[in-house]
Design a protein around this motif. Structure first.
Motif, PDB file in Angstrom:
ATOM      1  N   ILE A  35      -1.431  39.364 -30.377  1.00 55.85           N
ATOM      2  CA  ILE A  35      -0.342  39.140 -29.429  1.00 55.85           C
ATOM      3  C   ILE A  35       0.508  37.971 -29.927  1.00 55.85           C
ATOM      4  O   ILE A  35      -0.028  36.880 -30.166  1.00 55.85           O
ATOM      5  CB  ILE A  35      -0.889  38.871 -28.023  1.00 55.85           C
ATOM      6  CG1 ILE A  35      -1.645  40.111 -27.520  1.00 55.85           C
ATOM      7  CG2 ILE A  35       0.224  38.498 -27.059  1.00 55.85           C
ATOM      8  CD1 ILE A  35      -2.354  39.914 -26.197  1.00 55.85           C
ATOM      9  N   PRO A  36       1.809  38.156 -30.094  1.00 58.36           N
ATOM     10  CA  PRO A  36       2.645  37.108 -30.704  1.00 58.36           C
ATOM     11  C   PRO A  36       2.796  35.849 -29.851  1.00 58.36           C
ATOM     12  O   PRO A  36       3.002  34.767 -30.397  1.00 58.36           O
ATOM     13  CB  PRO A  36       4.004  37.809 -30.879  1.00 58.36           C
ATOM     14  CG  PRO A  36       3.715  39.269 -30.814  1.00 58.36           C
ATOM     15  CD  PRO A  36       2.558  39.406 -29.881  1.00 58.36           C
ATOM     16  N   ALA A  53      12.813  35.952 -23.206  1.00 62.86           N
ATOM     17  CA  ALA A  53      14.078  36.679 -23.077  1.00 62.86           C
ATOM     18  C   ALA A  53      15.178  35.924 -23.816  1.00 62.86           C
ATOM     19  O   ALA A  53      15.423  34.743 -23.552  1.00 62.86           O
ATOM     20  CB  ALA A  53      14.444  36.838 -21.606  1.00 62.86           C
ATOM     21  N   GLN A  54      15.812  36.582 -24.771  1.00 63.07           N
ATOM     22  CA  GLN A  54      16.871  36.006 -25.592  1.00 63.07           C
ATOM     23  C   GLN A  54      16.401  34.742 -26.308  1.00 63.07           C
ATOM     24  O   GLN A  54      17.168  33.785 -26.491  1.00 63.07           O
ATOM     25  CB  GLN A  54      18.126  35.733 -24.749  1.00 63.07           C
ATOM     26  CG  GLN A  54      18.735  36.991 -24.152  1.00 63.07           C
ATOM     27  CD  GLN A  54      20.035  36.753 -23.437  1.00 63.07           C
ATOM     28  OE1 GLN A  54      20.825  35.895 -23.827  1.00 63.07           O
ATOM     29  NE2 GLN A  54      20.282  37.510 -22.373  1.00 63.07           N
ATOM     30  N   CYS A  55      15.138  34.729 -26.685  1.00 61.94           N
ATOM     31  CA  CYS A  55      14.568  33.597 -27.409  1.00 61.94           C
ATOM     32  C   CYS A  55      13.469  34.144 -28.326  1.00 61.94           C
ATOM     33  O   CYS A  55      12.828  35.149 -28.004  1.00 61.94           O
ATOM     34  CB  CYS A  55      13.985  32.577 -26.434  1.00 61.94           C
ATOM     35  SG  CYS A  55      13.271  31.111 -27.226  1.00 61.94           S
ATOM     36  N   THR A  56      13.242  33.505 -29.449  1.00 63.43           N
ATOM     37  CA  THR A  56      12.216  33.974 -30.374  1.00 63.43           C
ATOM     38  C   THR A  56      10.826  33.593 -29.875  1.00 63.43           C
ATOM     39  O   THR A  56      10.645  32.582 -29.190  1.00 63.43           O
ATOM     40  CB  THR A  56      12.417  33.362 -31.768  1.00 63.43           C
ATOM     41  OG1 THR A  56      12.230  31.943 -31.700  1.00 63.43           O
ATOM     42  CG2 THR A  56      13.810  33.665 -32.303  1.00 63.43           C
ATOM     43  N   ASP A  57       9.839  34.411 -30.245  1.00 61.44           N
ATOM     44  CA  ASP A  57       8.459  34.095 -29.896  1.00 61.44           C
ATOM     45  C   ASP A  57       8.029  32.770 -30.514  1.00 61.44           C
ATOM     46  O   ASP A  57       7.273  32.001 -29.904  1.00 61.44           O
ATOM     47  CB  ASP A  57       7.522  35.208 -30.369  1.00 61.44           C
ATOM     48  CG  ASP A  57       7.700  36.493 -29.586  1.00 61.44           C
ATOM     49  OD1 ASP A  57       8.377  36.464 -28.534  1.00 61.44           O
ATOM     50  OD2 ASP A  57       7.170  37.525 -30.021  1.00 61.44           O
ATOM     51  N   ALA A  58       8.503  32.495 -31.720  1.00 61.81           N
ATOM     52  CA  ALA A  58       8.126  31.254 -32.394  1.00 61.81           C
ATOM     53  C   ALA A  58       8.581  30.041 -31.594  1.00 61.81           C
ATOM     54  O   ALA A  58       7.836  29.058 -31.451  1.00 61.81           O
ATOM     55  CB  ALA A  58       8.730  31.217 -33.798  1.00 61.81           C
ATOM     56  N   ARG A  59       9.782  30.099 -31.078  1.00 59.77           N
ATOM     57  CA  ARG A  59      10.273  28.965 -30.289  1.00 59.77           C
ATOM     58  C   ARG A  59       9.515  28.847 -28.972  1.00 59.77           C
ATOM     59  O   ARG A  59       9.191  27.738 -28.534  1.00 59.77           O
ATOM     60  CB  ARG A  59      11.773  29.111 -30.022  1.00 59.77           C
ATOM     61  CG  ARG A  59      12.342  28.018 -29.135  1.00 59.77           C
ATOM     62  CD  ARG A  59      13.851  27.974 -29.164  1.00 59.77           C
ATOM     63  NE  ARG A  59      14.321  27.541 -30.478  1.00 59.77           N
ATOM     64  CZ  ARG A  59      15.610  27.367 -30.788  1.00 59.77           C
ATOM     65  NH1 ARG A  59      16.547  27.607 -29.878  1.00 59.77           N
ATOM     66  NH2 ARG A  59      15.966  26.968 -31.990  1.00 59.77           N
ATOM     67  N   ILE A  63       7.326  25.629 -27.267  1.00 58.49           N
ATOM     68  CA  ILE A  63       7.678  25.028 -25.976  1.00 58.49           C
ATOM     69  C   ILE A  63       6.546  25.123 -24.957  1.00 58.49           C
ATOM     70  O   ILE A  63       6.325  24.187 -24.178  1.00 58.49           O
ATOM     71  CB  ILE A  63       8.947  25.707 -25.418  1.00 58.49           C
ATOM     72  CG1 ILE A  63      10.129  25.449 -26.354  1.00 58.49           C
ATOM     73  CG2 ILE A  63       9.251  25.216 -24.009  1.00 58.49           C
ATOM     74  CD1 ILE A  63      10.425  23.990 -26.612  1.00 58.49           C
ATOM     75  N   THR A  64       5.812  26.226 -24.944  1.00 61.17           N
ATOM     76  CA  THR A  64       4.825  26.409 -23.878  1.00 61.17           C
ATOM     77  C   THR A  64       3.728  25.340 -23.839  1.00 61.17           C
ATOM     78  O   THR A  64       3.310  24.959 -22.733  1.00 61.17           O
ATOM     79  CB  THR A  64       4.194  27.816 -23.946  1.00 61.17           C
ATOM     80  OG1 THR A  64       3.796  28.116 -25.297  1.00 61.17           O
ATOM     81  CG2 THR A  64       5.186  28.858 -23.455  1.00 61.17           C
ATOM     82  N   PRO A  65       3.248  24.807 -24.965  1.00 62.60           N
ATOM     83  CA  PRO A  65       2.255  23.727 -24.836  1.00 62.60           C
ATOM     84  C   PRO A  65       2.785  22.534 -24.050  1.00 62.60           C
ATOM     85  O   PRO A  65       2.023  21.877 -23.318  1.00 62.60           O
ATOM     86  CB  PRO A  65       1.957  23.358 -26.294  1.00 62.60           C
ATOM     87  CG  PRO A  65       2.241  24.599 -27.070  1.00 62.60           C
ATOM     88  CD  PRO A  65       3.423  25.202 -26.378  1.00 62.60           C
ATOM     89  N   LEU A  66       4.078  22.260 -24.189  1.00 62.02           N
ATOM     90  CA  LEU A  66       4.679  21.162 -23.429  1.00 62.02           C
ATOM     91  C   LEU A  66       4.757  21.517 -21.945  1.00 62.02           C
ATOM     92  O   LEU A  66       4.545  20.663 -21.076  1.00 62.02           O
ATOM     93  CB  LEU A  66       6.077  20.859 -23.964  1.00 62.02           C
ATOM     94  CG  LEU A  66       6.164  20.530 -25.459  1.00 62.02           C
ATOM     95  CD1 LEU A  66       7.620  20.344 -25.879  1.00 62.02           C
ATOM     96  CD2 LEU A  66       5.343  19.284 -25.773  1.00 62.02           C
ATOM     97  N   PRO A  91      15.191  24.441 -24.589  1.00 62.70           N
ATOM     98  CA  PRO A  91      15.395  25.048 -25.910  1.00 62.70           C
ATOM     99  C   PRO A  91      15.235  26.564 -25.935  1.00 62.70           C
ATOM    100  O   PRO A  91      15.673  27.213 -26.891  1.00 62.70           O
ATOM    101  CB  PRO A  91      14.323  24.371 -26.771  1.00 62.70           C
ATOM    102  CG  PRO A  91      14.052  23.068 -26.092  1.00 62.70           C
ATOM    103  CD  PRO A  91      14.164  23.385 -24.637  1.00 62.70           C
ATOM    104  N   CYS A  92      14.620  27.147 -24.910  1.00 65.78           N
ATOM    105  CA  CYS A  92      14.432  28.601 -24.877  1.00 65.78           C
ATOM    106  C   CYS A  92      15.677  29.344 -24.388  1.00 65.78           C
ATOM    107  O   CYS A  92      15.725  30.577 -24.451  1.00 65.78           O
ATOM    108  CB  CYS A  92      13.249  28.963 -23.978  1.00 65.78           C
ATOM    109  SG  CYS A  92      11.651  28.431 -24.632  1.00 65.78           S
TER     110      CYS A  92
END
Length: 228
Positions: A35-36, A53-59, A63-66, A91-92
């Motif tokens: 799962i990405p 949505a309208q954002c890369t999985d990498a970004r 962000i999610t750990p924060l 940033p997302c």
């Protein structure tokens, strides 16, 4: 695939041959489908998919750990000010709408579902900021329910490979579900994504460049324009 198709490099494949070729190629390239989006459970996956949505999985994964430092469950998240959520997820993109949705859906999960993410398409799609595609990803990846989430990227690939003539993601989803057995939907959804990112990007391939596009349509000379 027919013997004739294998030995005639200038023959476009039939639809049945394309269906099989796509399936076999994706399985060969991506036998494993992690799962990405990084997550800890259904709730964090739901929030991560909403953020994507309208954002890369990498970004999103950066962000999610924060965000989880503020709260990683609906009981705590419901008390986090929307402004604080927005400051982290800015940033997302689309941060005003996404931060409000995260706050509101957290409150609903606590009030209506005892803090649990509901395991139905209807209940998920009724949550703020959760559309059919997001609900499908959660149902597939969190609960293992057969689903084939289709976004604009998968819509584009399916058209390039002649698997659909749909003008929108809804029709493409229906077509793909008809072509492939339900037991393969969850894995195929991710395989489409992985292949598209590696070989058949929006700008890197126009329907005539990547190996699958060339194999499906060796006689195609003009770019394949995606019908939206």
């Amino acid at each position: 695939m027919s013997e004739q198709a294998l030995h005639d490099p200038i023959k476009n494949l039939t639809k049945a041959e394309r269906v099989d070729l796509v399936f076999n190629t994706l399985n060969a390239h991506y036998p494993e489908t992690p799962i990405p989006l990084d997550h800890k459970g259904p709730y964090t996956l739901l929030v991560a998919v909403l953020l994507s949505a309208q954002c890369t999985d990498a970004r999103v994964n950066l962000i999610t750990p924060l965000l989880w430092q503020l709260a990683d469950n609906p009981f705590d998240m419901q008390h986090v000010p929307v402004a604080d959520i927005q400051a982290v997820i800015r940033p997302c993109g689309l941060s005003p709408r996404k931060s409000k949705a995260i706050s509101e859906l957290s409150k609903i999960l606590v009030a209506k579902y005892n803090g649990e993410v509901p395991q139905s398409f209807e209940a998920l799609e009724a949550l703020p900021g959760v559309g059919h595609k997001t609900a499908s990803v959660v149902m597939a990846q969190a609960f293992g329910v057969p689903a084939f989430p289709v976004d604009t990227h998968i819509h584009r690939l399916a058209q390039r490979w002649g698997l659909t003539t749909g003008k929108n993601v809804e029709q493409t989803e229906k077509d793909l579900k008809r072509l492939y057995p339900a037991e393969f939907w969850n894995k195929l959804h991710l395989q489409f994504i992985f292949y598209g990112r590696e070989f058949c990007t929006a700008r890197g391939c126009d329907g005539t460049v990547c190996p699958l596009c060339k194999a499906c349509y060796p006689k195609r000379k003009k770019p394949k324009i995606t019908r939206k």
